[in-house]
Design a protein around this motif. Structure first.
Motif, mmCIF file in Angstrom:
data_model
loop_
_atom_site.group_PDB
_atom_site.id
_atom_site.type_symbol
_atom_site.label_atom_id
_atom_site.label_comp_id
_atom_site.label_asym_id
_atom_site.label_seq_id
_atom_site.Cartn_x
_atom_site.Cartn_y
_atom_site.Cartn_z
ATOM 1 N N ARG A 91 -3.672 -7.313 9.154
ATOM 2 C CA ARG A 91 -5.060 -6.935 8.925
ATOM 3 C C ARG A 91 -5.997 -7.635 9.900
ATOM 4 O O ARG A 91 -7.174 -7.301 9.992
ATOM 5 C CB ARG A 91 -5.470 -7.291 7.489
ATOM 6 C CG ARG A 91 -4.734 -6.512 6.434
ATOM 7 C CD ARG A 91 -5.017 -7.050 5.049
ATOM 8 N NE ARG A 91 -6.401 -6.849 4.682
ATOM 9 C CZ ARG A 91 -6.951 -7.407 3.606
ATOM 10 N NH1 ARG A 91 -6.250 -8.178 2.834
ATOM 11 N NH2 ARG A 91 -8.209 -7.174 3.309
ATOM 12 N N SER A 93 -12.852 -5.030 5.344
ATOM 13 C CA SER A 93 -12.359 -3.664 5.496
ATOM 14 C C SER A 93 -11.251 -3.342 4.537
ATOM 15 O O SER A 93 -11.121 -2.223 4.078
ATOM 16 C CB SER A 93 -11.863 -3.437 6.926
ATOM 17 O OG SER A 93 -10.718 -4.228 7.176
ATOM 18 N N GLY A 94 -10.415 -4.320 4.218
ATOM 19 C CA GLY A 94 -9.321 -4.075 3.291
ATOM 20 C C GLY A 94 -8.193 -3.285 3.896
ATOM 21 O O GLY A 94 -7.219 -2.971 3.240
ATOM 22 N N SER A 95 -8.297 -2.904 5.140
ATOM 23 C CA SER A 95 -7.207 -2.183 5.776
ATOM 24 C C SER A 95 -7.438 -2.195 7.263
ATOM 25 O O SER A 95 -8.466 -2.606 7.762
ATOM 26 C CB SER A 95 -7.112 -0.742 5.273
ATOM 27 O OG SER A 95 -8.207 -0.002 5.712
ATOM 28 N N ARG A 147 -1.641 -1.592 9.368
ATOM 29 C CA ARG A 147 -0.876 -1.051 8.241
ATOM 30 C C ARG A 147 0.334 -0.297 8.723
ATOM 31 O O ARG A 147 1.248 -0.019 7.959
ATOM 32 C CB ARG A 147 -1.761 -0.138 7.403
ATOM 33 C CG ARG A 147 -2.702 -0.907 6.499
ATOM 34 C CD ARG A 147 -3.133 -0.001 5.357
ATOM 35 N NE ARG A 147 -3.701 1.235 5.839
ATOM 36 C CZ ARG A 147 -4.991 1.444 6.027
ATOM 37 N NH1 ARG A 147 -5.851 0.496 5.807
ATOM 38 N NH2 ARG A 147 -5.420 2.618 6.446
ATOM 39 N N ASN A 150 -9.190 5.626 4.277
ATOM 40 C CA ASN A 150 -8.646 4.796 3.216
ATOM 41 C C ASN A 150 -9.152 3.366 3.261
ATOM 42 O O ASN A 150 -8.628 2.502 2.576
ATOM 43 C CB ASN A 150 -7.110 4.794 3.306
ATOM 44 C CG ASN A 150 -6.523 6.133 2.914
ATOM 45 O OD1 ASN A 150 -6.968 6.739 1.956
ATOM 46 N ND2 ASN A 150 -5.541 6.593 3.668
ATOM 47 N N VAL A 151 -10.145 3.101 4.095
ATOM 48 C CA VAL A 151 -10.671 1.747 4.188
ATOM 49 C C VAL A 151 -11.531 1.453 2.962
ATOM 50 O O VAL A 151 -12.507 2.137 2.684
ATOM 51 C CB VAL A 151 -11.515 1.578 5.475
ATOM 52 C CG1 VAL A 151 -12.146 0.202 5.509
ATOM 53 C CG2 VAL A 151 -10.638 1.798 6.699
ATOM 54 N N ALA A 152 -11.161 0.400 2.213
ATOM 55 C CA ALA A 152 -11.930 0.018 1.033
ATOM 56 C C ALA A 152 -13.232 -0.645 1.478
ATOM 57 O O ALA A 152 -13.236 -1.518 2.348
ATOM 58 C CB ALA A 152 -11.114 -0.934 0.172
ATOM 59 N N VAL A 178 -6.670 -5.624 -5.083
ATOM 60 C CA VAL A 178 -7.357 -5.306 -3.833
ATOM 61 C C VAL A 178 -6.380 -5.405 -2.667
ATOM 62 O O VAL A 178 -6.348 -4.541 -1.776
ATOM 63 C CB VAL A 178 -8.562 -6.244 -3.612
ATOM 64 C CG1 VAL A 178 -9.143 -6.047 -2.205
ATOM 65 C CG2 VAL A 178 -9.643 -5.987 -4.652
ATOM 66 N N SER A 232 -5.356 -1.995 -0.699
ATOM 67 C CA SER A 232 -5.944 -1.959 0.633
ATOM 68 C C SER A 232 -4.872 -1.744 1.693
ATOM 69 O O SER A 232 -5.147 -1.238 2.778
ATOM 70 C CB SER A 232 -6.691 -3.272 0.929
ATOM 71 O OG SER A 232 -7.827 -3.391 0.096
ATOM 72 N N HIS A 239 -0.989 3.127 0.910
ATOM 73 C CA HIS A 239 -1.628 4.417 0.650
ATOM 74 C C HIS A 239 -0.575 5.512 0.538
ATOM 75 O O HIS A 239 0.273 5.671 1.408
ATOM 76 C CB HIS A 239 -2.637 4.752 1.753
ATOM 77 C CG HIS A 239 -3.730 3.735 1.876
ATOM 78 N ND1 HIS A 239 -4.806 3.695 1.023
ATOM 79 C CD2 HIS A 239 -3.890 2.693 2.731
ATOM 80 C CE1 HIS A 239 -5.594 2.685 1.355
ATOM 81 N NE2 HIS A 239 -5.054 2.058 2.386
#
Length: 407
Positions: A40, A46-48, A52, A71-73, A133, A137, A140
């Motif tokens: 990351r 951003s959480g992602s 990934r 898909n970014v939290a 989280v 994150s 997916h």
């Protein structure tokens, strides 16, 4: 996200208490520094990220989202979520559980959301929050609930998910209101197969992820009854290398925990397989994993079902009366056989999740082709094993003839 209060407890007791995952920091974070978490980079909000594609998502698999940017939290301000839920008005409350309360809301874009608010009186909720989280994150898949964002305002901890309009599987299986249409056999297979795909994605991650809290209330449904696994606060990174298990305090929901995990605290991927078997049993029987309203001897679903699972001639005694005979005998026998294998007391005898996915995909395809036959009749048209092109619904090279699960 059921309105029913899901009591989370140690397997050895049944008192209502928050989930305890105190060891998450050693297991989840330090062990993943060399994989997905490290990928990351330095972004804390951003959480992602593009990383990934490494670690957890090392290889593309069926159902994985191809649009990473969507898909970014995101980080929400508490005021935004208060407005979205009309100050967390009780009329917007759609569920309560061990973590806290869940509210339906609507953000500026018009998107419906579900907001899970941490119970500030809970001792372990903040740790569960971090794990959830972290998990959602990084991971997916079409059969995992999508984390839209989160909020950390003072002591407030909130998680923002996509809204699942049909609620949880348990809402459609148990205590149905008069006049409610029960789930059809085909829909039950669809839910089972989809949930299996989500679990396979977790088990095939690098390192593998043990869900540890698979149950009907954590399987959420969209408008088309497509299932998504939710609530990852108890998830653990699975064993790697020469390790056969991870040791942890026994947590989960009574009735779903694998016996070897309950007795020893040794957690493996096969622990999830047992829990999945319980969910399959719920789908077949329409009965709860543990139901105190039943008489002694029938409260624990697995215990009650054991005599029927051991005798093919008694399989029909398991079937939910609400199905009114609308299923094929052959399909039922295969589904029960898969269930029985998942519930083997010895973990090594349980099938892998990939074998389960293969079996359920086939049964669903068969049900879709053959239609419904009343009373478990075997007079319906026999559907041969699907061709490679037909059966390869997940871009996998699977062959029915090579299935590890045989009927």
């Amino acid at each position: 996200m059921s309105k029913k209060n899901n009591k989370m407890s140690c397997f050895s007791c049944m008192s209502s208490r928050p989930k305890n995952i105190e060891d998450y920091d050693e297991d989840m974070i330090s062990r993943s520094n060399n994989s997905a978490v490290h990928a990351r980079g330095n972004s804390s909000d951003s959480g992602s990220g593009n990383g990934r594609k490494e670690g957890f998502l090392k290889s593309k698999r069926s159902g994985e989202s191809n649009n990473q940017n969507n898909n970014v939290a995101r980080s929400f301000a508490f005021k935004e979520l208060a407005i979205a839920t009309q100050s967390f008005r009780e009329t917007n409350l759609i569920g309560e559980g061990g973590f806290g309360s869940v509210y339906k809301g609507c953000i500026d874009s018009g998107q419906a959301i579900a907001i899970k608010q941490l119970n500030l009186e809970g001792l372990q909720g903040n740790q569960e929050f971090v794990v959830e989280v972290l998990m959602l994150s990084l991971m997916h898949h079409n059969n995992l609930v999508n984390l839209i964002g989160y909020c950390t305002h003072g002591e407030q901890r909130l998680l923002v998910y996509e809204f699942m309009p049909l609620g949880s599987l348990e809402n459609h299986l148990f205590d149905l209101e008069p006049g409610t249409t029960p789930l059809s056999w085909k829909t039950r297979l669809k839910i089972a197969a989809g949930a299996a795909h989500g679990l396979e994605y977790l088990h095939k991650a690098n390192p593998p992820v043990i869900y540890r809290d698979l149950k009907s209330s954590n399987i959420l449904l969209d408008n088309d009854f497509n299932p998504k696994l939710s609530d990852f606060g108890l998830a653990k990174l699975g064993p790697v290398g020469d390790n056969t298990h991870v040791s942890t305090r026994v947590m989960g929901t009574y009735g779903y925990c694998a016996p070897e995990y309950a007795m020893t605290g040794k957690l493996t991927l096969k622990s999830d397989i047992y829990s999945f078997g319980v969910v399959l049993l719920e789908l077949i029987t329409g009965r709860k994993a543990y139901d105190t309203s039943k008489k002694q001897g029938e409260q624990n679903l697995v215990v009650w079902s054991n005599p029927f699972l051991k005798d093919r001639r008694k399989y029909f005694h398991l079937v939910d009366p609400m199905l009114d005979g609308q299923f094929s005998s052959r399909c039922l026998h295969h589904a029960v056989a898969v269930t029985a294998m998942c519930l083997q007391e010895q973990a090594s005898f349980r099938p892998s999740i990939t074998d389960i996915v293969t079996a359920l995909d086939y049964l669903l395809l068969q049900a879709q082709h053959s239609g419904t036959h009343r009373g478990g009749s075997q007079s319906g048209k026999h559907i041969p094993p699907p061709s490679t092109e037909e059966f390869n619904v997940s871009s996998r090279n699977r062959s029915y003839d090579n299935m590890a699960i045989t009927f």
